[in-house]
Enzyme design. Structure first.
Site, mmCIF file in Angstrom:
data_model
loop_
_atom_site.group_PDB
_atom_site.id
_atom_site.type_symbol
_atom_site.label_atom_id
_atom_site.label_comp_id
_atom_site.label_asym_id
_atom_site.label_seq_id
_atom_site.Cartn_x
_atom_site.Cartn_y
_atom_site.Cartn_z
ATOM 1 N N ILE A 1 2.584 2.452 3.321
ATOM 2 C CA ILE A 1 3.588 1.582 3.938
ATOM 3 C C ILE A 1 4.634 1.153 2.913
ATOM 4 O O ILE A 1 5.797 1.527 2.986
ATOM 5 C CB ILE A 1 2.925 0.343 4.579
ATOM 6 C CG1 ILE A 1 1.960 0.773 5.693
ATOM 7 C CG2 ILE A 1 3.987 -0.610 5.130
ATOM 8 C CD1 ILE A 1 1.141 -0.361 6.284
ATOM 9 N N CYS A 2 4.205 0.363 1.943
ATOM 10 C CA CYS A 2 5.140 -0.294 1.033
ATOM 11 C C CYS A 2 5.715 0.625 -0.036
ATOM 12 O O CYS A 2 6.705 0.283 -0.676
ATOM 13 C CB CYS A 2 4.459 -1.496 0.381
ATOM 14 S SG CYS A 2 3.932 -2.722 1.596
ATOM 15 N N VAL A 3 5.100 1.783 -0.240
ATOM 16 C CA VAL A 3 5.676 2.795 -1.130
ATOM 17 C C VAL A 3 6.410 3.850 -0.306
ATOM 18 O O VAL A 3 7.574 4.179 -0.568
ATOM 19 C CB VAL A 3 4.599 3.449 -2.017
ATOM 20 C CG1 VAL A 3 5.208 4.566 -2.861
ATOM 21 C CG2 VAL A 3 3.945 2.411 -2.921
ATOM 22 N N TRP B 1 0.833 -1.191 0.000
ATOM 23 C CA TRP B 1 0.000 0.000 0.000
ATOM 24 C C TRP B 1 0.872 1.248 0.000
ATOM 25 O O TRP B 1 2.001 1.220 0.454
ATOM 26 C CB TRP B 1 -0.921 -0.009 1.215
ATOM 27 C CG TRP B 1 -1.840 -1.184 1.299
ATOM 28 C CD1 TRP B 1 -2.688 -1.643 0.317
ATOM 29 C CD2 TRP B 1 -2.015 -2.050 2.410
ATOM 30 N NE1 TRP B 1 -3.403 -2.731 0.758
ATOM 31 C CE2 TRP B 1 -2.990 -3.009 2.054
ATOM 32 C CE3 TRP B 1 -1.444 -2.119 3.697
ATOM 33 C CZ2 TRP B 1 -3.406 -4.016 2.904
ATOM 34 C CZ3 TRP B 1 -1.855 -3.123 4.547
ATOM 35 C CH2 TRP B 1 -2.833 -4.052 4.152
#
Length: 222
Positions: free
Chosen positions: A121-123, A118
């Protein structure tokens, strides 16, 4: 690795020769709680982005997190790079996984383009860390998404404060191309394949390309 690339001017724009693309966690588990965007739109956009990267020769790194629980990379994206096995991580922050970092650094590229699920978070986590380590980081917002519109928007704002540049996938492709009359950067077939994901704009652009590539005598009916 450090850079001094300007945030404005021609050198601030992306080129295929300087870019490296990292696509993070486009997996079923992440899509299941994607609420900032329509899931099919994100799928369409990230596949279009991946096809463009492949066509322009931009190194692309695929990565997933805990595949045995979150699922494999979505098939339409894997199909763009059928021979590439995604780097499967346990780190939530991709930039803490040395295998991914080493793969990026091995390309020698300084402009790091990131999309993933997401956004918050992950970006955001790897984008902020990589920006602090001297990379010019670009977050592709419409090929990413969060658990809510607020989560996505707050992540984009936070990344901007850290110096990350928000961008959309068609803008990335446009900067890679620069001149629609050019044919040395991408084959017509690869360009068509990417533009198939651009909706009405893609259809219109394909038509424009047809007109640009039609000899003047033929266009005039001579």
């Amino acid at each position: 690795m450090s850079t001094s690339s300007p945030k404005a001017g021609l050198e601030a724009l992306l080129t295929p020769e300087e870019s490296v693309l990292v696509l993070i966690d486009h997996q079923p588990y992440q899509f299941a709680n994607l609420h900032s965007h329509e899931p099919m739109m994100v799928t369409n956009n990230v596949v279009g982005l991946a096809k463009a990267a492949k066509g322009y020769g931009v190194p692309t790194i695929l990565t997933t997190v805990v595949e045995d629980r979150g699922g494999l990379l979505i098939q339409p994206l894997q199909d763009v790079f059928p021979d590439q096995k995604p780097i499967n991580r346990t780190f939530i922050n991709t930039w803490q996984d040395q295998v991914v970092v080493d793969a990026v650094k091995a390309t020698g590229r300084k402009k790091l383009i990131i999309a993933g699920l997401w956004t918050e978070i992950c970006v955001a986590m790897p984008a902020i860390q990589a920006a602090g380590e001297g990379f010019d980081v670009y977050a592709v917002t419409d090929a990413s998404g969060g658990v809510s519109a607020e989560a996505h928007d707050m992540a984009v704002q936070r990344m901007i404060q850290a110096g990350v540049v928000p961008i959309t996938w068609l803008a990335v492709m446009g900067e890679w191309q620069r001149d629609w009359a050019r044919t040395d950067r991408i084959t017509p077939e690869d360009q068509l394949s990417a533009l198939e994901h651009a909706g009405a704009t893609g259809i219109a652009t394909i038509w424009e390309q047809q007109l640009l590539n039609t000899p003047v005598a033929e266009r005039s009916g001579a």
